[in-house]
Scaffold this motif. Sequence first.
Motif, PDB file in Angstrom:
ATOM      1  N   ILE A 260     -56.172  -4.440 -25.992  1.00 18.10           N
ATOM      2  CA  ILE A 260     -56.631  -5.197 -24.823  1.00 18.10           C
ATOM      3  C   ILE A 260     -55.557  -6.189 -24.383  1.00 18.10           C
ATOM      4  O   ILE A 260     -55.216  -6.275 -23.195  1.00 18.10           O
ATOM      5  N   ILE A 261     -55.018  -6.949 -25.324  1.00 17.26           N
ATOM      6  CA  ILE A 261     -54.019  -7.961 -24.985  1.00 17.26           C
ATOM      7  C   ILE A 261     -52.760  -7.304 -24.436  1.00 17.26           C
ATOM      8  O   ILE A 261     -52.153  -7.792 -23.469  1.00 17.26           O
ATOM      9  N   GLN A 262     -52.341  -6.191 -25.032  1.00 11.39           N
ATOM     10  CA  GLN A 262     -51.147  -5.487 -24.546  1.00 11.39           C
ATOM     11  C   GLN A 262     -51.307  -5.006 -23.110  1.00 11.39           C
ATOM     12  O   GLN A 262     -50.317  -4.883 -22.376  1.00 11.39           O
ATOM     13  N   ALA A 263     -52.546  -4.754 -22.697  1.00  9.62           N
ATOM     14  CA  ALA A 263     -52.788  -4.281 -21.330  1.00  9.62           C
ATOM     15  C   ALA A 263     -52.733  -5.411 -20.311  1.00  9.62           C
ATOM     16  O   ALA A 263     -52.626  -5.153 -19.112  1.00  9.62           O
ATOM     17  N   CYS A 264     -52.780  -6.670 -20.784  1.00  9.47           N
ATOM     18  CA  CYS A 264     -52.859  -7.827 -19.881  1.00  9.47           C
ATOM     19  C   CYS A 264     -51.521  -8.574 -19.910  1.00  9.47           C
ATOM     20  O   CYS A 264     -51.411  -9.660 -20.509  1.00  9.47           O
ATOM     21  N   LYS A 265     -50.532  -8.058 -19.254  1.00  4.91           N
ATOM     22  CA  LYS A 265     -49.162  -8.567 -19.354  1.00  4.91           C
ATOM     23  C   LYS A 265     -48.967  -9.932 -18.715  1.00  4.91           C
ATOM     24  O   LYS A 265     -48.055 -10.673 -19.085  1.00  4.91           O
ATOM     25  N   MET A 266     -49.810 -10.283 -17.737  1.00  2.00           N
ATOM     26  CA  MET A 266     -49.582 -11.495 -16.952  1.00  2.00           C
ATOM     27  C   MET A 266     -50.423 -12.682 -17.429  1.00  2.00           C
ATOM     28  O   MET A 266     -50.507 -13.687 -16.728  1.00  2.00           O
ATOM     29  N   LEU A 267     -50.982 -12.594 -18.618  1.00  2.00           N
ATOM     30  CA  LEU A 267     -51.849 -13.672 -19.099  1.00  2.00           C
ATOM     31  C   LEU A 267     -51.092 -14.990 -19.246  1.00  2.00           C
ATOM     32  O   LEU A 267     -49.994 -15.037 -19.788  1.00  2.00           O
ATOM     33  N   THR A 268     -51.745 -16.051 -18.779  1.00  2.00           N
ATOM     34  CA  THR A 268     -51.273 -17.403 -19.062  1.00  2.00           C
ATOM     35  C   THR A 268     -52.249 -18.141 -19.978  1.00  2.00           C
ATOM     36  O   THR A 268     -51.905 -19.171 -20.541  1.00  2.00           O
ATOM     37  N   TYR A 269     -53.464 -17.602 -20.101  1.00  2.00           N
ATOM     38  CA  TYR A 269     -54.509 -18.223 -20.927  1.00  2.00           C
ATOM     39  C   TYR A 269     -55.194 -17.136 -21.740  1.00  2.00           C
ATOM     40  O   TYR A 269     -55.654 -16.129 -21.199  1.00  2.00           O
ATOM     41  N   LEU A 270     -55.263 -17.351 -23.073  1.00  2.00           N
ATOM     42  CA  LEU A 270     -55.914 -16.394 -23.971  1.00  2.00           C
ATOM     43  C   LEU A 270     -56.782 -17.159 -24.963  1.00  2.00           C
ATOM     44  O   LEU A 270     -56.294 -18.025 -25.690  1.00  2.00           O
ATOM     45  N   ASN A 271     -58.057 -16.852 -24.988  1.00  2.00           N
ATOM     46  CA  ASN A 271     -59.021 -17.507 -25.868  1.00  2.00           C
ATOM     47  C   ASN A 271     -59.749 -16.420 -26.666  1.00  2.00           C
ATOM     48  O   ASN A 271     -60.441 -15.571 -26.087  1.00  2.00           O
ATOM     49  N   PHE A 304     -53.113 -20.722 -25.858  1.00  2.00           N
ATOM     50  CA  PHE A 304     -53.714 -19.769 -26.794  1.00  2.00           C
ATOM     51  C   PHE A 304     -54.719 -20.509 -27.667  1.00  2.00           C
ATOM     52  O   PHE A 304     -54.400 -21.503 -28.301  1.00  2.00           O
ATOM     53  N   ARG A 305     -55.953 -20.025 -27.673  1.00  2.00           N
ATOM     54  CA  ARG A 305     -57.009 -20.584 -28.502  1.00  2.00           C
ATOM     55  C   ARG A 305     -57.523 -19.495 -29.433  1.00  2.00           C
ATOM     56  O   ARG A 305     -57.925 -18.420 -28.980  1.00  2.00           O
ATOM     57  N   LEU A 306     -57.540 -19.788 -30.716  1.00  2.00           N
ATOM     58  CA  LEU A 306     -58.067 -18.848 -31.702  1.00  2.00           C
ATOM     59  C   LEU A 306     -59.088 -19.560 -32.569  1.00  2.00           C
ATOM     60  O   LEU A 306     -58.793 -20.591 -33.181  1.00  2.00           O
TER      61      LEU A 306
END
Length: 561
Positions: A260-271, A304-306
């Motif tokens: 999923i993350i690899q498909a979203c190349k333009m992310l600036t925010y990931l939670n 990035f929030r984990l």
Amino acid sequence: MFGFDKNMSVPQLILDQFPVEIIFNIFHYLTANDILRSFHDFSRYLRQCIHSYDQYKINFKSISKREFDIICRVLQPEQIMSLTLSDDEETPGQIDHFFTRFPTFDQSFTRLEHLRLRNPDEFPYWSQMKCLHTLRVDFKRWPRYTFNYDQLKQFENNLVNIFRLSTLQNLTLNNESSNIDFNFHILPVAENLREFKVLIRTIDHLPTIFKCIPNLQRLQLNLKTRAIENDFISNFSAPDSLTHLTIHLKYGLRQEVEVIIQACKMLTYLNVHIEHNQKDSLEWIDSDWWQAIIEKSVSKLKVFRLKVDIPSSSDTAIMKERLQGFETAFWTDNTTNARSYTINVTPFDELSNNSKQQIVSINFPFNETSINLPSQGFSNVDKLLLSHDTENVEQYIIPDLAKLKRSINDLSTLKHLQFQGTCSMPCSVLNELLTIAPHLTRLTISSSKYQLHTMLHSTYPQIRWLDMNREYVPSQLRTKFCLAFPNLEHLNNCHVYSEEDFEVLLENLTYLQSITIFIQTYYFDSNEEFNQWLTKYTHRKNFAFKLLNPRQIQLWLGDRK
């Protein structure tokens, strides 16, 4: 709130002297029900303000039928900007009843911007909705027409019409507590949709979702997948417009999250929130793995929030060792790329005695050493579940409150008491508990016939909500039952033998607002037949209902007329 004019002997309401802008500002912080109850009968000026205010946010969840009727009667559709309709155990039939009351919904609610439907069977017409930009639909069960092809097709058509709403920008489809799997392949392209929240059970739906929402900017996924290793699509791309991604992982694999993350190349925010249901929660506390994904796939990432929920029984030494991996320069020195990283590891069953309300389960008989008790006893208990060891005894009667008091630090916060299996307590003990638990208004009885029969030797005016756990109210005890619970407002999962028993309950439970009931020896072939029966044989004239099946009814009751 009153003042006196120097030249008049009649008192004036101080609020009448405030400009309308200040009154409207006060209304902004109140519910529609609070506004009507507090100000409608005070003065002509305040009534004019109520009828002029056009930014009402109305939430009909858990509302009484009486309050529902007042709001619908006083306020006009064009005054409402936000609306929540709910079909749940307290307000069954509300959604259908509302759309019957406002048959031209899309033409009447011209200023509606936010709409939430909880557990709908039917949807309104959308064609004339010109302002609606936020919609949330919570599906709590599979529709009653599950195996009727025509009605199932209608259900899918309703979803299609949602995506065709030209003004819609924010959509939430919440099907977590049901078995519904949306057919995303039938959905049209929604070019105006910018935010989408949904639960999916396979990431194979994502290519179709991204195709349907080409301008998506924010996506929140609740993942509850059933995949085995490599049993899913491994290559797809998200729209370049997608910059914010939130993932709540209930069940799933690391490979799925990585894809999923690899498909979203333009992310600036990931939670990312990893819930406690994983086979190996510690595998998610892997700094090298997360660093590789970020460096390889989302180079534009700024936040990035984990959060990882792990069992309290996890090896503390291993967890600390893994957390040390997040102390490297990549995670701590973000001055050059202006990134923000937050790593949070929380035991999922750890509850704060000061802030979180607890659900406590106690199995009888027990020794203090046989259960894991806090050193000070449980605190801030909201719901208490009492059961017993069925292997040693068929039925267990709790003789007194001694062991409960040793287990629970303070019973004054208790709101819901639930007996499980055939565990029960004498009415004298229950009344003693009600005395020290003033907020205890909800009771779920056990399947022990002893409990219901003995309870009817006393009265419980404090109980407002009773769940019968599918137990029958015997015909010879129906009057005593009504006398035992004189202030009952909600009666769930109740079984009776005849329609006459049902009639007695409706006539004698004066404050009843909702009931879910099963009638053993009588059935209704249609909604119309039940409507006619209720009108003919009871004094209840103000109601809405759902006929779940010919013998089971959910009824929402208003004032007697």
